[in-house]
Design a protein around this motif. Structure first.
Motif, PDB file in Angstrom:
ATOM      1  N   ILE A   1     -10.536  -2.795 -14.429  1.00 58.24           N
ATOM      2  CA  ILE A   1     -11.765  -2.803 -14.092  1.00 58.24           C
ATOM      3  C   ILE A   1     -12.168  -2.870 -12.906  1.00 58.24           C
ATOM      4  O   ILE A   1     -13.053  -2.111 -12.140  1.00 58.24           O
ATOM      5  CB  ILE A   1     -12.405  -4.078 -15.126  1.00 58.24           C
ATOM      6  N   ILE A   2     -11.252  -3.781 -11.949  1.00 57.41           N
ATOM      7  CA  ILE A   2     -11.655  -3.847 -10.729  1.00 57.41           C
ATOM      8  C   ILE A   2     -11.497  -2.796  -9.816  1.00 57.41           C
ATOM      9  O   ILE A   2     -12.223  -2.492  -8.793  1.00 57.41           O
ATOM     10  CB  ILE A   2     -10.856  -5.308 -10.202  1.00 57.41           C
ATOM     11  N   LEU A   3     -10.236  -2.137 -10.038  1.00 53.45           N
ATOM     12  CA  LEU A   3     -10.051  -0.949  -9.130  1.00 53.45           C
ATOM     13  C   LEU A   3     -11.022   0.068  -9.797  1.00 53.45           C
ATOM     14  O   LEU A   3     -11.343   1.038  -8.738  1.00 53.45           O
ATOM     15  CB  LEU A   3      -8.479  -0.685  -9.576  1.00 53.45           C
ATOM     16  N   LEU A   4     -11.433   0.392 -10.761  1.00 56.68           N
ATOM     17  CA  LEU A   4     -12.386   1.481 -11.127  1.00 56.68           C
ATOM     18  C   LEU A   4     -13.580   0.981 -10.231  1.00 56.68           C
ATOM     19  O   LEU A   4     -14.681   1.752  -9.510  1.00 56.68           O
ATOM     20  CB  LEU A   4     -12.769   1.478 -12.524  1.00 56.68           C
ATOM     21  N   ILE A   5     -14.229  -0.321 -10.331  1.00 56.04           N
ATOM     22  CA  ILE A   5     -15.181  -0.654  -9.313  1.00 56.04           C
ATOM     23  C   ILE A   5     -15.227  -0.239  -7.983  1.00 56.04           C
ATOM     24  O   ILE A   5     -16.194   0.206  -7.557  1.00 56.04           O
ATOM     25  CB  ILE A   5     -15.676  -2.302  -9.732  1.00 56.04           C
ATOM     26  N   PHE A   6     -14.146  -0.614  -7.595  1.00 53.57           N
ATOM     27  CA  PHE A   6     -14.181  -0.494  -6.112  1.00 53.57           C
ATOM     28  C   PHE A   6     -13.840   0.864  -5.819  1.00 53.57           C
ATOM     29  O   PHE A   6     -14.216   1.460  -4.617  1.00 53.57           O
ATOM     30  CB  PHE A   6     -12.813  -1.338  -5.233  1.00 53.57           C
ATOM     31  N   ALA A   7     -13.367   1.713  -6.615  1.00 55.57           N
ATOM     32  CA  ALA A   7     -13.174   3.252  -6.436  1.00 55.57           C
ATOM     33  C   ALA A   7     -14.428   3.977  -6.584  1.00 55.57           C
ATOM     34  O   ALA A   7     -14.515   4.617  -5.585  1.00 55.57           O
ATOM     35  CB  ALA A   7     -12.245   3.819  -7.553  1.00 55.57           C
ATOM     36  N   PHE A   8     -15.214   3.580  -7.387  1.00 56.44           N
ATOM     37  CA  PHE A   8     -16.566   4.138  -7.484  1.00 56.44           C
ATOM     38  C   PHE A   8     -17.703   3.660  -6.371  1.00 56.44           C
ATOM     39  O   PHE A   8     -18.785   4.427  -6.114  1.00 56.44           O
ATOM     40  CB  PHE A   8     -17.040   4.292  -8.692  1.00 56.44           C
ATOM     41  N   SER A   9     -17.439   2.348  -6.004  1.00 58.54           N
ATOM     42  CA  SER A   9     -18.612   1.795  -5.302  1.00 58.54           C
ATOM     43  C   SER A   9     -18.147   0.819  -4.199  1.00 58.54           C
ATOM     44  O   SER A   9     -18.928  -0.158  -3.708  1.00 58.54           O
ATOM     45  CB  SER A   9     -19.562   1.028  -6.115  1.00 58.54           C
ATOM     46  N   GLY A  10     -16.824   0.939  -3.749  1.00 65.23           N
ATOM     47  CA  GLY A  10     -16.218   0.080  -2.670  1.00 65.23           C
ATOM     48  C   GLY A  10     -16.883  -0.081  -1.323  1.00 65.23           C
ATOM     49  O   GLY A  10     -17.126  -1.075  -0.870  1.00 65.23           O
ATOM     50  N   GLN A  11     -16.978   1.303  -0.982  1.00 66.98           N
ATOM     51  CA  GLN A  11     -17.516   1.377   0.450  1.00 66.98           C
ATOM     52  C   GLN A  11     -18.959   0.653   0.362  1.00 66.98           C
ATOM     53  O   GLN A  11     -19.443   0.044   1.245  1.00 66.98           O
ATOM     54  CB  GLN A  11     -17.651   2.742   0.756  1.00 66.98           C
ATOM     55  N   PHE A  12     -19.615   0.829  -0.562  1.00 67.53           N
ATOM     56  CA  PHE A  12     -20.998   0.288  -0.816  1.00 67.53           C
ATOM     57  C   PHE A  12     -21.026  -1.236  -1.118  1.00 67.53           C
ATOM     58  O   PHE A  12     -21.628  -1.803  -0.066  1.00 67.53           O
ATOM     59  CB  PHE A  12     -21.597   0.922  -1.879  1.00 67.53           C
TER      60      PHE A  12
ATOM     61  N   PHE B   1     -21.829  -6.734   1.471  1.00 68.95           N
ATOM     62  CA  PHE B   1     -21.726  -7.891   1.595  1.00 68.95           C
ATOM     63  C   PHE B   1     -20.683  -8.506   2.878  1.00 68.95           C
ATOM     64  O   PHE B   1     -20.294  -9.460   3.200  1.00 68.95           O
ATOM     65  CB  PHE B   1     -20.555  -8.317   0.585  1.00 68.95           C
ATOM     66  N   GLY B   2     -20.484  -7.374   3.631  1.00 68.77           N
ATOM     67  CA  GLY B   2     -19.837  -7.184   4.898  1.00 68.77           C
ATOM     68  C   GLY B   2     -18.446  -7.778   4.770  1.00 68.77           C
ATOM     69  O   GLY B   2     -17.640  -8.625   5.655  1.00 68.77           O
ATOM     70  N   ILE B   3     -17.799  -7.256   3.641  1.00 64.80           N
ATOM     71  CA  ILE B   3     -16.326  -7.476   3.581  1.00 64.80           C
ATOM     72  C   ILE B   3     -15.457  -6.638   4.359  1.00 64.80           C
ATOM     73  O   ILE B   3     -15.697  -5.259   4.143  1.00 64.80           O
ATOM     74  CB  ILE B   3     -16.129  -7.698   2.057  1.00 64.80           C
ATOM     75  N   SER B   4     -14.304  -6.977   4.824  1.00 62.64           N
ATOM     76  CA  SER B   4     -13.573  -6.180   5.204  1.00 62.64           C
ATOM     77  C   SER B   4     -12.160  -6.024   4.482  1.00 62.64           C
ATOM     78  O   SER B   4     -11.857  -7.163   3.852  1.00 62.64           O
ATOM     79  CB  SER B   4     -13.001  -6.395   6.732  1.00 62.64           C
ATOM     80  N   VAL B   5     -11.309  -5.410   4.467  1.00 64.20           N
ATOM     81  CA  VAL B   5     -10.087  -4.874   3.966  1.00 64.20           C
ATOM     82  C   VAL B   5      -9.144  -6.100   4.465  1.00 64.20           C
ATOM     83  O   VAL B   5      -8.316  -7.009   3.804  1.00 64.20           O
ATOM     84  CB  VAL B   5      -9.438  -3.684   4.009  1.00 64.20           C
ATOM     85  N   ASN B   6      -9.213  -6.168   5.719  1.00 63.75           N
ATOM     86  CA  ASN B   6      -8.637  -7.354   6.491  1.00 63.75           C
ATOM     87  C   ASN B   6      -8.814  -8.726   5.964  1.00 63.75           C
ATOM     88  O   ASN B   6      -8.102  -9.484   5.670  1.00 63.75           O
ATOM     89  CB  ASN B   6      -8.821  -7.073   8.044  1.00 63.75           C
ATOM     90  N   SER B   7      -9.964  -9.083   5.523  1.00 57.45           N
ATOM     91  CA  SER B   7     -10.414 -10.394   5.068  1.00 57.45           C
ATOM     92  C   SER B   7      -9.787 -10.560   3.772  1.00 57.45           C
ATOM     93  O   SER B   7      -9.279 -11.588   3.197  1.00 57.45           O
ATOM     94  CB  SER B   7     -11.846 -10.279   4.713  1.00 57.45           C
ATOM     95  N   PHE B   8      -9.431  -9.228   2.839  1.00 54.14           N
ATOM     96  CA  PHE B   8      -8.622  -9.383   1.475  1.00 54.14           C
ATOM     97  C   PHE B   8      -7.267  -9.723   1.833  1.00 54.14           C
ATOM     98  O   PHE B   8      -6.730 -10.563   1.027  1.00 54.14           O
ATOM     99  CB  PHE B   8      -8.935  -8.042   0.827  1.00 54.14           C
ATOM    100  N   ARG B   9      -6.914  -9.296   3.094  1.00 53.36           N
ATOM    101  CA  ARG B   9      -5.437  -9.460   3.148  1.00 53.36           C
ATOM    102  C   ARG B   9      -5.060 -10.986   3.461  1.00 53.36           C
ATOM    103  O   ARG B   9      -4.213 -11.386   3.212  1.00 53.36           O
ATOM    104  CB  ARG B   9      -4.965  -8.461   4.304  1.00 53.36           C
ATOM    105  N   ILE B  10      -6.065 -11.377   4.161  1.00 59.15           N
ATOM    106  CA  ILE B  10      -5.833 -12.572   4.787  1.00 59.15           C
ATOM    107  C   ILE B  10      -5.917 -13.690   3.452  1.00 59.15           C
ATOM    108  O   ILE B  10      -4.947 -14.705   3.194  1.00 59.15           O
ATOM    109  CB  ILE B  10      -6.861 -13.459   5.787  1.00 59.15           C
ATOM    110  N   VAL B  11      -6.901 -13.692   2.638  1.00 52.76           N
ATOM    111  CA  VAL B  11      -7.165 -14.500   1.545  1.00 52.76           C
ATOM    112  C   VAL B  11      -6.137 -14.190   0.672  1.00 52.76           C
ATOM    113  O   VAL B  11      -5.550 -15.036  -0.092  1.00 52.76           O
ATOM    114  CB  VAL B  11      -8.611 -14.025   0.754  1.00 52.76           C
TER     115      VAL B  11
END
Length: 210
Positions: free
Chosen positions: A53-64, A69-79
């Motif tokens: 479910i999470i991967l589908l959500i990000f696949a279809f609306s990830g960039q948006f 929310f001002g989130i970056s992939v690097n922030s995901f990596r750190i957390v």
């Protein structure tokens, strides 16, 4: 037809490499070794469904979502690296105890550990999320989008089968063997966590220095 097959193979292999269900087995084993087989299967099923479910959500609306929310992939990596490190440290010190819960609490326990740390960030980490966004951008037709979803679903089915087969390892190695494996894999997970953290924080440091 050849293009569809090539794209589907790319989706399957890239997600298999990034999700790496084999690396999720030690955490799964450590958390569920005291559970009944039916509860272990429930944890594996829920974690795979949440990941899908999470991967589908990000696949279809990830960039948006990233922009809103001002989130970056690097922030995901750190957390993700921080969560990995805590889990790995507990495994290394044999503090990642098997889950023991009353029958009245087992359903909630299954929900909790299936989401964190199994689905997030173990299966659905920054790499998998980024891969979903990038590959979906390449799917410029409805047919390619269908291939994307099918290949992702197939890969997660393999992940599910790997996780539920880990119960055989519990029977084969016993408690002592699981403890030894958990300590070894805890060390490996801590190393992976450091790599995640450094990969995420490096761009921030480079921007500050420049």
């Amino acid at each position: 037809m050849n293009e569809l097959f090539t794209y589907g193979l790319l989706v399957f292999t890239s997600f298999f490499t990034l999700i790496n269900p084999i690396s999720a087995m030690p955490v799964f084993l450590g958390l569920t070794s005291d559970m009944e087989p039916v509860d272990r299967v429930a944890v594996a099923k829920r974690s795979v469904i949440v990941t899908f479910i999470i991967l589908l959500i990000f696949a279809f609306s990830g960039q948006f979502l990233f922009r809103v929310f001002g989130i970056s992939v690097n922030s995901f990596r750190i957390v993700g690296g921080a969560i990995f490190f805590v889990v790995g440290f507990d495994m290394l010190n044999a503090r990642l105890s098997p889950i023991k819960a009353k029958s009245s609490e087992i359903k909630q326990t299954i929900k909790d550990i299936a989401v964190t740390p199994l689905a997030i960030p173990m299966l659905c980490g920054p790499g998998a999320i980024t891969n979903a966004i990038v590959l979906m951008e390449d799917a410029n037709t409805i047919l390619l989008k269908v291939v994307f979803v099918t290949a992702l679903l197939s890969m997660l089915l393999v992940t599910y089968l790997v996780l539920i087969s880990s119960s055989k390892l519990i029977k084969r190695f016993g408690e002592t063997g699981i403890n030894i494996m958990m300590r070894l894999m805890g060390l490996i997970i801590m190393v992976i966590a450091v790599e995640f953290f450094l990969a995420g924080i490096r761009p921030f440091l480079e921007s500050l220095l420049s």
